[in-house]
Motif scaffolding. Structure first.
Motif, PDB file in Angstrom:
ATOM      1  N   ARG A 101       9.294  -1.566  -9.387  1.00  0.00           N
ATOM      2  CA  ARG A 101       8.104  -1.097  -8.669  1.00  0.00           C
ATOM      3  C   ARG A 101       7.033  -0.739  -9.690  1.00  0.00           C
ATOM      4  O   ARG A 101       6.967   0.379 -10.184  1.00  0.00           O
TER       5      ARG A 101
ATOM      6  N   ASP B 136      -0.346   2.065  -5.615  1.00  0.00           N
ATOM      7  CA  ASP B 136      -0.993   0.845  -5.137  1.00  0.00           C
ATOM      8  C   ASP B 136      -2.488   0.968  -5.388  1.00  0.00           C
ATOM      9  O   ASP B 136      -2.991   2.018  -5.820  1.00  0.00           O
TER      10      ASP B 136
ATOM     11  N   ARG C  23       4.110  -7.208  -6.075  1.00  0.00           N
ATOM     12  CA  ARG C  23       4.655  -7.522  -4.755  1.00  0.00           C
ATOM     13  C   ARG C  23       5.684  -8.637  -4.940  1.00  0.00           C
ATOM     14  O   ARG C  23       5.323  -9.812  -5.039  1.00  0.00           O
ATOM     15  N   HIS C  24       6.938  -8.269  -5.018  1.00  0.00           N
ATOM     16  CA  HIS C  24       7.990  -9.262  -5.222  1.00  0.00           C
ATOM     17  C   HIS C  24       8.280 -10.031  -3.941  1.00  0.00           C
ATOM     18  O   HIS C  24       8.281  -9.463  -2.841  1.00  0.00           O
ATOM     19  N   ASP C  25       8.529 -11.325  -4.085  1.00  0.00           N
ATOM     20  CA  ASP C  25       8.984 -12.124  -2.954  1.00  0.00           C
ATOM     21  C   ASP C  25      10.464 -11.802  -2.727  1.00  0.00           C
ATOM     22  O   ASP C  25      11.297 -12.024  -3.620  1.00  0.00           O
TER      23      ASP C  25
ATOM     24  N   SER D 125       0.829 -11.611  -8.133  1.00  0.00           N
ATOM     25  CA  SER D 125       1.789 -11.483  -7.036  1.00  0.00           C
ATOM     26  C   SER D 125       1.125 -11.209  -5.690  1.00  0.00           C
ATOM     27  O   SER D 125       1.750 -11.381  -4.648  1.00  0.00           O
ATOM     28  N   ARG D 126      -0.121 -10.776  -5.693  1.00  0.00           N
ATOM     29  CA  ARG D 126      -0.844 -10.566  -4.431  1.00  0.00           C
ATOM     30  C   ARG D 126      -1.341 -11.892  -3.842  1.00  0.00           C
ATOM     31  O   ARG D 126      -1.773 -11.938  -2.694  1.00  0.00           O
TER      32      ARG D 126
ATOM     33  N   ASP E 135       0.560 -13.418   4.436  1.00  0.00           N
ATOM     34  CA  ASP E 135       1.098 -12.499   3.446  1.00  0.00           C
ATOM     35  C   ASP E 135       2.124 -13.242   2.596  1.00  0.00           C
ATOM     36  O   ASP E 135       3.098 -13.793   3.086  1.00  0.00           O
TER      37      ASP E 135
ATOM     38  N   ARG F 116       4.355 -12.276   0.853  1.00  0.00           N
ATOM     39  CA  ARG F 116       5.694 -11.719   0.838  1.00  0.00           C
ATOM     40  C   ARG F 116       6.534 -12.308   1.963  1.00  0.00           C
ATOM     41  O   ARG F 116       7.731 -12.113   2.016  1.00  0.00           O
TER      42      ARG F 116
END
Length: 401
Positions: free
Chosen positions: A165, A245, A284-286, A324-325, A399, A401
């Motif tokens: 994180r 964030d 933001r991890h998949d 990652s976004r 999104d 994700r």
């Protein structure tokens, strides 16, 4: 893992075949540390190595002298393996970017061997200035990641964490200007810029009691004056602001800017606040990529911990968060034995060329390659990733994700 034995074994054999070359890359970058946007030797080393092994290399990507993109294959699923190689000022590779560069290069070599079979475009992306300057953010804004369906890398740390994180971060400099005078003969004529900086520091310190969860501020004085016998008329400090964030970061920045202003108001100084580096977003991890990487790491016997333990681990910040976004991404940490040292300590720099760091290079390369190959082989995930990419190119991304 559900990866076919032939693909998995070919990736492993390729990493093993090139193991000494990959470890030499890691050691060479470590022995010749270069800071943000000055990584000429490191970038050339990687670009030359990949070009000699069949990759088409674009040097100076995104208008950055020390960035590059090395491509192999022309499949519809483009996988970007991000290679960092910048060092810390005065401390060398105490964050282990030499390990990152070598692991991403090794993963690129492994995926090269299966690119045609799996319909891949393999991209090793040389990304400068992660520690200071936001190389990936610049490359993202200038279109380097437009063709990318999946972005991934692996980062050395004291602990194994498949989904760290990270924190959003802002990088600010404040400068105060006052009026110089003799502090004994005519102190009444002075306007003390050092006092302004002190007031700001005290205000920030008191504000910490009311910070939100995962907000933090840390900084250094970069200019404090020239002589005790002259009232300082020009001072400066640089601060990192971190938060869970971007939304929380914006609230924190507003509060800290008020603390900076308090120093100016209290002393009568002028002040200016500038952004040194662009803000980094949180990672933001998949989730599917994380699960696939965890399976690969388990297969390699890595010292995994539970997802609950992962969530409790402290982490830093990275410009991979901005990528990652936009692009489904993976940024795990891979453990090396630092003897109790952590990233950004001199002892950790020494550990980044230890036997455990060498193993992290090879395990990291293979785990990344297996994860990418698994994504390409799984029909449902391949379709999902391609659909996400198509929607993003059409300007209506769901999104990631």
């Amino acid at each position: 893992m559900n990866l076919s034995a032939s693909v998995g074994n070919l990736c492993r054999t390729t990493v093993e075949k090139h193991s000494e070359e990959l470890l030499e890359i890691s050691r060479s970058i470590h022995a010749n540390p270069e800071t943000a946007f000055s990584e000429h030797r490191s970038a050339a080393l990687l670009a030359d190595f990949l070009a000699a092994r069949g990759f088409a290399v674009e040097r100076g990507a995104a208008g950055l002298e020390t960035a590059f993109v090395a491509r192999y294959g022309d499949g519809p699923l483009a996988v970007a393996l991000c290679a960092e190689y910048d060092a810390l000022p005065g401390m060398g590779h105490a964050c282990g970017h030499n390990v990152i560069a070598a692991a991403s290069t090794g993963a690129g070599l492994a995926l090269r061997e299966v690119a045609d079979r799996l319909g891949l475009t393999v991209m090793v992306v040389g990304t400068p200035a992660e520690e200071d300057g936001g190389g990936k953010l610049i490359m993202l804004e200038r279109g380097v990641f437009d063709e990318v369906s999946v972005a991934m890398m692996v980062h050395p740390a004291p602990e194994e964490n498949c989904a760290p994180r990270s924190l959003a971060i802002a990088d600010l400099q404040v400068r105060y200007t006052g009026r110089a005078t003799h502090p004994a003969l005519s102190p009444e004529l002075g306007v003390n810029a050092a006092d302004a900086l002190t007031v700001a520091q005290v205000a920030i310190g008191l504000a910490r009691q009311h910070f939100e969860e995962r907000q933090m501020v840390h900084g250094i004085v970069t200019r404090g004056g020239d002589s005790p016998n002259v009232v300082a008329d020009d001072t400066a400090a640089r601060y990192y602001l971190r938060a869970g964030d971007l939304s929380s970061l914006h609230r924190l920045e507003s509060r800290v800017r008020s603390c900076f202003e308090a120093g100016a108001v209290a002393t009568g100084c002028g002040h200016e606040v500038t952004e040194v580096s662009p803000a980094y977003a949180e990672l933001r991890h998949d989730p599917w990529l994380v699960a696939a990487y965890r399976d690969a790491a388990r297969e390699l016997g890595r010292p995994l911990v539970s997802p609950e333990a992962e969530a409790a681990m402290a982490t830093g910040s990275t410009d991979m968060g901005n990528v990652s976004r936009v692009v489904p991404s993976l940024h795990p940490t891979i453990a090396i034995d630092g003897g109790g040292a952590v990233n950004h300590q001199p002892e950790f720099a020494a550990a980044c060329v230890s036997p455990s760091a060498d193993r992290a290079v090879l395990d990291g390369a293979l785990a990344l390659a297996w994860t990418a190959a698994q994504a390409a082989s799984d029909e449902a995930q391949r379709d999902r990733l391609l659909a996400l990419h198509a929607a993003r190119r059409a300007g209506t991304p769901p999104d990631a994700r």
